[in-house]
Design a protein around this motif. Structure first.
Motif: not given
Length: 330
Positions: A195-218
């Protein structure tokens, strides 16, 4: 004919809802207005827009092709570090992407908000202000840091900050798998970014894989640095630009890929490196000024089978295990 048209509208509406839930672009579901229209364009109801209006090219051709054009500009992107000691590599890639975003947005006074909890800042540290301008072209006064007491507070700050026009990008750094970071929370954050038209980066450290709504995971891990390149060739004993290993864990195209990326601090661009063992140095150099390391172990031979010990080798009564001592009679 009317029934089939209504059915097509219902199917298209359902596909749009599914695309919004999955975080993909619903505009790709529409058919081109004209048959002669190039297939590389995205069609919107109010006209035609190029892929650059929706995606941020990383500059690495093979990575952009695998991602289907680059990273989405108005979406939630997850940068995943498997271990806390890899926090520097994950944060470095986030700053590389932010540098590319600021270069593309063409806003001289645009700000970047870095949100984290006290726990993650204590474990991974804070961005080093003195190196931001030289390495990433980001003036220290343009980076705002918000420390939240809990992960839920950090997510709330990110949702509210995504609405502010002066903020060009939002970084949310969290550690582990907090209870509040579920599919519903990430879907809400992804929707706010759209809605805002800008990127939000979710930076996760030492996390186990789990489903999220992010279309891209690196998935990011440190990579050995290459030798510094000169006109005469690689300079022996030198350390080249910082490098990270990036693996695509999730994308719209569902294509796997693993890349070694180097950041050019002079041109502020990402470059792919074709990794070769002869053109790299160790992540941590050996210690200097110490004695030679122990020699490698020789050939290991099988031990001889145990034989009855000599009478003098028998353990005393006090040294015998309790369960092996003779029982008293009577």
């Amino acid at each position: 004919m009317a029934t089939s048209a209504v059915a097509r509208d219902v199917v298209f509406a359902l596909r749009q809802k599914i695309a919004k839930i999955e975080g993909t672009l619903a505009e790709r579901l529409e058919a081109p207005v004209e048959a002669s229209q190039p297939s590389g364009l995205l069609v919107r109801r109010n006209g035609v827009a190029s892929a650059r209006d929706f995606f941020l090219p990383t500059g690495v051709e093979r990575l952009d092709e695998t991602l289907g054009g680059g990273l989405p500009k108005a979406a939630l992107t997850e940068i995943h570090g498997t271990q806390t000691r890899n926090a520097g590599a994950a944060a470095g890639l986030a700053l590389c992407l932010v540098s590319l975003m600021l270069k593309a947005c063409q806003k001289p006074g645009a700000l970047v908000l870095w949100i984290g909890t006290a726990e993650i800042f204590r474990e991974a540290g804070l961005p080093y202000a003195a190196g931001l301008n030289w390495l990433f072209g980001l003036a220290p006064e343009r980076l705002l840091i918000a420390e939240a007491p809990k992960p839920s507070d950090a997510l709330w700050i990110a949702e509210e900050a995504a609405r502010i026009d002066e903020i060009a990008a939002v970084i949310v750094e969290l550690r582990g798998n907090p209870r509040g970071l579920d599919l519903t929370a990430t879907r809400r954050l992804h929707r706010r970014a759209q809605e805002a038209g800008r990127p939000v980066l979710l930076l996760r450290q030492s996390a186990a894989p789990e489903p999220t709504a992010a279309p891209v995971r690196l998935i990011v891990t440190p990579a050995p640095a290459s030798l510094r390149r000169t006109i005469a060739g690689p300079l022996a004993g030198s350390i080249g630009p910082p490098a990270v290993s990036v693996e695509i864990g999730k994308s719209r195209t569902a294509l796997p890929g693993k890349f070694i990326l180097e950041w050019n601090p002079n041109a502020h661009v990402l470059e792919e490196r074709r990794d070769s063992p002869e053109n790299r140095v160790a992540v941590v150099s050996p210690s200097r000024g110490r004695a030679d390391s122990a020699a490698a172990a020789g050939t290991v031979l099988a031990f001889r089978p145990a034989t009855d010990p000599a009478p003098g080798d028998q353990p005393s009564r006090e040294q015998r295990p309790a369960h092996r001592r003779p029982r008293r009679a009577g």
